[in-house]
Design a protein around this motif. Structure first.
Motif, PDB file in Angstrom:
ATOM      1  N   PHE A 207       0.814  -1.218   0.000  1.00 20.65           N
ATOM      2  CA  PHE A 207       0.000   0.000   0.000  1.00 20.65           C
ATOM      3  C   PHE A 207       0.849   1.270   0.000  1.00 20.65           C
ATOM      4  O   PHE A 207       0.618   2.178  -0.802  1.00 20.65           O
ATOM      5  CB  PHE A 207      -0.889   0.031   1.254  1.00 20.65           C
ATOM      6  CG  PHE A 207      -2.067  -0.886   1.204  1.00 20.65           C
ATOM      7  CD1 PHE A 207      -3.319  -0.408   0.855  1.00 20.65           C
ATOM      8  CD2 PHE A 207      -1.940  -2.233   1.523  1.00 20.65           C
ATOM      9  CE1 PHE A 207      -4.420  -1.240   0.822  1.00 20.65           C
ATOM     10  CE2 PHE A 207      -3.025  -3.076   1.495  1.00 20.65           C
ATOM     11  CZ  PHE A 207      -4.274  -2.587   1.140  1.00 20.65           C
TER      12      PHE A 207
ATOM     13  N   TYR B 103      -4.854  -6.285 -13.713  1.00 18.50           N
ATOM     14  CA  TYR B 103      -4.576  -5.635 -12.438  1.00 18.50           C
ATOM     15  C   TYR B 103      -4.865  -6.558 -11.256  1.00 18.50           C
ATOM     16  O   TYR B 103      -5.667  -7.483 -11.334  1.00 18.50           O
ATOM     17  CB  TYR B 103      -5.414  -4.356 -12.299  1.00 18.50           C
ATOM     18  CG  TYR B 103      -5.232  -3.406 -13.457  1.00 18.50           C
ATOM     19  CD1 TYR B 103      -4.056  -2.669 -13.587  1.00 18.50           C
ATOM     20  CD2 TYR B 103      -6.225  -3.262 -14.431  1.00 18.50           C
ATOM     21  CE1 TYR B 103      -3.875  -1.801 -14.662  1.00 18.50           C
ATOM     22  CE2 TYR B 103      -6.061  -2.400 -15.505  1.00 18.50           C
ATOM     23  CZ  TYR B 103      -4.886  -1.676 -15.616  1.00 18.50           C
ATOM     24  OH  TYR B 103      -4.707  -0.836 -16.678  1.00 18.50           O
TER      25      TYR B 103
ATOM     26  N   MET C   3      -8.445   0.293  -5.618  1.00 17.97           N
ATOM     27  CA  MET C   3      -8.047   1.695  -5.648  1.00 17.97           C
ATOM     28  C   MET C   3      -8.716   2.423  -6.804  1.00 17.97           C
ATOM     29  O   MET C   3      -9.217   3.555  -6.646  1.00 17.97           O
ATOM     30  CB  MET C   3      -6.524   1.805  -5.756  1.00 17.97           C
ATOM     31  CG  MET C   3      -5.997   3.229  -5.649  1.00 17.97           C
ATOM     32  SD  MET C   3      -6.411   4.020  -4.076  1.00 17.97           S
ATOM     33  CE  MET C   3      -5.396   3.082  -2.940  1.00 17.97           C
ATOM     34  N   TYR C   4      -8.773   1.775  -7.947  1.00 20.05           N
ATOM     35  CA  TYR C   4      -9.423   2.380  -9.117  1.00 20.05           C
ATOM     36  C   TYR C   4     -10.897   2.639  -8.813  1.00 20.05           C
ATOM     37  O   TYR C   4     -11.417   3.727  -9.068  1.00 20.05           O
ATOM     38  CB  TYR C   4      -9.288   1.448 -10.326  1.00 20.05           C
ATOM     39  CG  TYR C   4     -10.005   1.952 -11.562  1.00 20.05           C
ATOM     40  CD1 TYR C   4      -9.344   2.738 -12.499  1.00 20.05           C
ATOM     41  CD2 TYR C   4     -11.343   1.650 -11.785  1.00 20.05           C
ATOM     42  CE1 TYR C   4     -10.001   3.214 -13.635  1.00 20.05           C
ATOM     43  CE2 TYR C   4     -12.017   2.111 -12.910  1.00 20.05           C
ATOM     44  CZ  TYR C   4     -11.345   2.891 -13.828  1.00 20.05           C
ATOM     45  OH  TYR C   4     -12.003   3.359 -14.945  1.00 20.05           O
TER      46      TYR C   4
ATOM     47  N   LEU D 258      -6.064  -5.408  -5.310  1.00 15.17           N
ATOM     48  CA  LEU D 258      -5.829  -4.141  -4.621  1.00 15.17           C
ATOM     49  C   LEU D 258      -5.838  -2.976  -5.606  1.00 15.17           C
ATOM     50  O   LEU D 258      -6.398  -1.912  -5.313  1.00 15.17           O
ATOM     51  CB  LEU D 258      -4.494  -4.197  -3.877  1.00 15.17           C
ATOM     52  CG  LEU D 258      -4.066  -2.915  -3.147  1.00 15.17           C
ATOM     53  CD1 LEU D 258      -5.152  -2.440  -2.191  1.00 15.17           C
ATOM     54  CD2 LEU D 258      -2.748  -3.145  -2.405  1.00 15.17           C
ATOM     55  N   GLU D 259      -5.255  -3.172  -6.789  1.00 12.46           N
ATOM     56  CA  GLU D 259      -5.242  -2.105  -7.799  1.00 12.46           C
ATOM     57  C   GLU D 259      -6.661  -1.805  -8.272  1.00 12.46           C
ATOM     58  O   GLU D 259      -7.035  -0.637  -8.459  1.00 12.46           O
ATOM     59  CB  GLU D 259      -4.351  -2.508  -8.967  1.00 12.46           C
ATOM     60  CG  GLU D 259      -2.861  -2.499  -8.609  1.00 12.46           C
ATOM     61  CD  GLU D 259      -1.988  -3.141  -9.677  1.00 12.46           C
ATOM     62  OE1 GLU D 259      -0.772  -2.887  -9.682  1.00 12.46           O
ATOM     63  OE2 GLU D 259      -2.531  -3.925 -10.507  1.00 12.46           O
TER      64      GLU D 259
ATOM     65  N   PHE E  43       0.934   6.591  -1.272  1.00 12.81           N
ATOM     66  CA  PHE E  43       0.747   5.234  -1.779  1.00 12.81           C
ATOM     67  C   PHE E  43       1.921   4.847  -2.685  1.00 12.81           C
ATOM     68  O   PHE E  43       2.615   5.712  -3.239  1.00 12.81           O
ATOM     69  CB  PHE E  43      -0.555   5.132  -2.574  1.00 12.81           C
ATOM     70  CG  PHE E  43      -1.794   5.225  -1.726  1.00 12.81           C
ATOM     71  CD1 PHE E  43      -2.190   4.153  -0.927  1.00 12.81           C
ATOM     72  CD2 PHE E  43      -2.578   6.377  -1.728  1.00 12.81           C
ATOM     73  CE1 PHE E  43      -3.340   4.236  -0.154  1.00 12.81           C
ATOM     74  CE2 PHE E  43      -3.728   6.461  -0.959  1.00 12.81           C
ATOM     75  CZ  PHE E  43      -4.112   5.396  -0.162  1.00 12.81           C
TER      76      PHE E  43
ATOM     77  N   ASN F 151       2.324   1.898  -8.134  1.00 16.01           N
ATOM     78  CA  ASN F 151       1.286   1.270  -8.952  1.00 16.01           C
ATOM     79  C   ASN F 151      -0.123   1.705  -8.511  1.00 16.01           C
ATOM     80  O   ASN F 151      -1.031   1.834  -9.342  1.00 16.01           O
ATOM     81  CB  ASN F 151       1.395  -0.261  -8.909  1.00 16.01           C
ATOM     82  CG  ASN F 151       1.230  -0.822  -7.524  1.00 16.01           C
ATOM     83  OD1 ASN F 151       1.825  -0.321  -6.574  1.00 16.01           O
ATOM     84  ND2 ASN F 151       0.431  -1.884  -7.396  1.00 16.01           N
ATOM     85  N   LEU F 152      -0.301   1.986  -7.224  1.00 17.87           N
ATOM     86  CA  LEU F 152      -1.606   2.462  -6.757  1.00 17.87           C
ATOM     87  C   LEU F 152      -1.833   3.915  -7.167  1.00 17.87           C
ATOM     88  O   LEU F 152      -2.968   4.317  -7.469  1.00 17.87           O
ATOM     89  CB  LEU F 152      -1.721   2.311  -5.235  1.00 17.87           C
ATOM     90  CG  LEU F 152      -1.695   0.878  -4.697  1.00 17.87           C
ATOM     91  CD1 LEU F 152      -1.944   0.869  -3.196  1.00 17.87           C
ATOM     92  CD2 LEU F 152      -2.744  -0.001  -5.404  1.00 17.87           C
TER      93      LEU F 152
ATOM     94  N   GLN G  57      -4.967   5.432  -9.366  1.00 16.96           N
ATOM     95  CA  GLN G  57      -5.716   6.637  -9.009  1.00 16.96           C
ATOM     96  C   GLN G  57      -5.769   7.601 -10.199  1.00 16.96           C
ATOM     97  O   GLN G  57      -6.831   8.156 -10.509  1.00 16.96           O
ATOM     98  CB  GLN G  57      -5.056   7.333  -7.811  1.00 16.96           C
ATOM     99  CG  GLN G  57      -5.216   6.596  -6.497  1.00 16.96           C
ATOM    100  CD  GLN G  57      -4.528   7.331  -5.353  1.00 16.96           C
ATOM    101  OE1 GLN G  57      -3.566   8.069  -5.561  1.00 16.96           O
ATOM    102  NE2 GLN G  57      -5.010   7.118  -4.139  1.00 16.96           N
TER     103      GLN G  57
END
Length: 685
Positions: free
Chosen positions: A75, A257, A264-265, A260-261, A152, A155-156, A160
């Protein structure tokens, strides 16, 4: 001692990040900086079960984006972790924010800073709802700033940014869009035990019939549909023929993805909507607080139950292609909303039996079926059904029946009384359940009674539990006896104290009497001396007799005065019943009304005087601390009670009644009542 604001959640990603934002917000509010914000990060559940594995999506025939949480390194950047992560805190050194809530954040701040607690722990509360001095707008504006300061991993951040770009395209093309979040999770999916615990998490999940209702209600609006049950989302897309409805899978490829990705999206693109239709899901609430411009509609709490029930009835038949888990949840939602809307019990039974077809392992449906039958008086059917259940799925049923919510409350406590009230010697299986209910709720005497009734059943637990309950009941009785003995000893000690007080009072009285008797004796001795000296002198004798008579009379008067003084002191201690009644507001107000009604000036000044008297009376009552003795025990009560029949008291009473019901014409009725009182008074005279 350095103090910190600590995020304290161990569950899903939405809850953790929501709580983290709150810890940063509180730190900024209290210390003026987010530097005092800290977060705990429990990683013990990762990978323990399939649904806790953030890499798993395959659940039988369904694709579900289940767990999206992972280790903290997945994260946050190393720098953010070094600055804000805390491995553990001592419970005795922490102060939970919600439990210390005084409706004033400033007061909470003062309490925390002045306490010995090192940590203020926060969770995923909507903070503006806890404090009167924090508005929703300022809280969300500040929460959005805190979200932007979370560092973050790269990749996160890219997810976003992609979400913001896609939202910008939607806004540019359609003007604006609505987000519809279809959360499934523990209340629905077969892999989760939460679905077994009655109503737990049902307000976190959304039946897909609601989606069709929302879409139909917003035909001219662009709607972005987001959800974790990919298979069911694809089925829904097959029956929605509206170009304004966009499914999130068309915006990002789930195969590219991680869970977790994708999380976030979904949070970020949802936060860019002008309105979010969602549930109690932390994901939807997180999206809501990080953008102060969007609106959150909680479907379970802000939409009329009749409307929700209508959507379920109208669209249930159109969603036959959904997974068995989704269909079972829809049936249970039909039952819950139907029950809330007063639906026919036989229709409710139909919903529950339909749910069992899709989720036969879920005993909560059987429990509600039994509960309805009990309400219908079908006790024979209930006992036969229980016999079948307990003989075939004993452990499963008992575990579900006595499962607990997160709060510790029994999930099915709402049906306990209905089950126990119908148990009797005729119904052995129902009596067995009643015994178990009484056992877990601590009513051991009743538990023993019904265990004895159900003793002939073949369950080994009956005899084992019976003996265990007897032992516990004996221990309970022994504790009760011990408590009673302690209470008795306390009462005895109080009696001894009271007796000592009484003895002291008696001792004082005895000393006073003895003193009086000594005075009388001294006087008699003096008189006798005078008599002896003047025995031969007639004049002296006459004088002596006169003195004697006067002294005896004086002495008797002094004794009488002393007795009266003692009686007066007692009366002063207790108070006069007449003065008590004359101090009643009725008498005071009545006296003012009678006296002031004798002149024009009296009438003019009457409202001010009455108001003053009432206010002073209230102040007197507020100042009074000691408890007055019962008026009926006072020496002049019989005489005093006559005051209540006087015209002054009667008019005062009538006036108070009139004031209390002034908005119903009470004061007009008061005028007529005064005439009636005067007439009655004249007749008595």
């Amino acid at each position: 001692m350095e103090k910190y604001i600590v995020m304290n959640r161990k569950d899903g990603t939405g809850s953790r990040l929501f709580s983290l934002v709150n810890s940063m917000w509180a730190s900024k509010r209290i210390f003026g900086t987010i530097d005092n914000a800290r977060f705990l990060w429990d990683e013990s559940r990762i990978g323990i079960k399939k649904d806790f594995d953030p890499t798993v999506r395959d659940f039988g025939n369904n694709i579900i984006i289940a767990a999206s949480w992972d280790k903290k390194e997945s994260f946050f950047t190393k720098n953010f972790i070094q600055k804000h992560y805390i491995e553990a805190i001592k419970k005795q050194s922490s102060m939970p924010l919600a439990q210390q809530c005084s409706k004033s954040f400033e007061k909470l701040k003062s309490t925390f800073l002045g306490s010995s607690s090192q940590y203020l722990t926060v969770e995923l509360h909507y903070v503006a709802a806890l404090f009167k001095d924090i508005s929703g707008d300022e809280y969300r504006a500040e929460a959005a700033q805190c979200w932007a300061k979370i560092d973050f991993v790269e990749n996160l951040k890219k997810m976003q940014q992609m979400a913001i770009e896609h939202a910008s395209i939607l806004n540019k093309k359609y003007g604006s869009f609505i987000a519809l979040h279809l959360r499934s999770g523990g209340a629905i999916e077969m892999y989760e035990e939460h679905r077994l615990k009655n109503r737990q998490s049902t307000d976190h999940a959304i039946p897909y019939e609601y989606a069709l209702g929302i879409i139909n209600e917003n035909k001219d609006q662009t709607i972005l549909v987001i959800g974790d049950d990919v298979t069911s989302m694809r089925e829904l897309s097959k029956i929605v023929f509206n170009k304004n409805v966009i499914f999130v899978e068309n915006l990002r490829n789930i195969d590219k993805y991680t869970n977790l990705e994708l999380f976030m999206y979904d949070v970020v693109i949802m936060s860019q909507a002008i309105k979010i239709y969602g549930s109690h899901s932390a994901l939807a609430r997180l999206a809501f607080i990080i953008n102060p411009k969007c609106e959150l509609i909680h479907l379970h709490r802000q939409i009329n139950k009749q409307i929700l029930y209508g959507w379920l009835c109208d669209y249930y038949g159109k969603l036959s292609g959904l997974s068995p888990a989704q269909r079972a949840f829809s049936c249970f939602s039909l039952f819950l909303q139907g029950e809330a809307c007063g639906e026919d019990p036989n229709i409710l039974l139909k919903y529950l039996n339909e749910a069992l077809k899709y989720d036969d392992e879920n005993d909560k449906y059987r429990i509600h079926i039994i509960n309805i039958w009990l309400k219908q008086g079908k006790i024979d059917e209930v006992d036969n059904f229980l016999k079948q259940i307990l003989n075939t799925r004993f452990d499963n049923f008992i575990n579900v029946f006595f499962s607990k919510y997160w709060s510790g409350k029994f999930a099915f406590s709402e049906v306990f009384e209905n089950f126990t009230s119908h148990a009797s010697e005729k119904y052995l299986h129902l009596s067995y359940l009643a015994a178990r209910i009484y056992e877990v709720t601590g009513k051991l005497k009743d538990a023993i009674k019904f265990y004895k009734i159900s003793q002939s059943l073949s369950f080994q637990e009956v005899n084992n539990n019976l003996q265990s309950i007897k032992d516990r009941y004996i221990e309970q009785l022994e504790n009760e006896v011990l408590d009673l003995k302690n209470n008795l000893q306390l009462l005895k000690d109080k009696c001894v104290e009271q007796e000592e007080v009484n003895n002291n009072l008696q001792s004082i009285k005895d000393r006073n009497i003895e003193q009086l008797e000594n005075e009388v004796l001294d006087l008699k001795n003096n008189l006798q001396l005078l008599k002896d000296k003047c025995v031969e002198q007639e004049e002296v004798n006459n004088n002596l007799q006169s003195i004697k008579d006067r002294n005896i009379e004086q002495l008797e008067n002094e004794v009488l005065d002393l007795k009266n003084n003692i009686l007066d002191l007692k009366r002063k201690l207790q108070g006069s019943a007449k003065s008590r009644i004359k101090n009643y507001l009725s008498y005071k107000l009545g006296k003012v009304i009678v006296e002031n009604s004798k002149s024009i000036w009296g009438y003019i000044s009457m409202p001010y005087v009455l108001s003053y008297i009432a206010k002073e009376h209230i102040k007197e009552l507020a100042k009074r601390k000691e408890k007055l003795p019962n008026i009926e025990t006072l020496y002049d009560y019989k005489e005093a009670i006559k005051i209540k029949e006087q015209i002054t008291y009667k008019i005062g009473e009538a006036f108070i009644r009139g004031i209390k019901t002034w908005y119903k014409g009470g004061l007009i009725r008061f005028i007529f009542e005064v005439q009636k009182i005067k007439k009655q008074h004249i007749n008595k005279v």
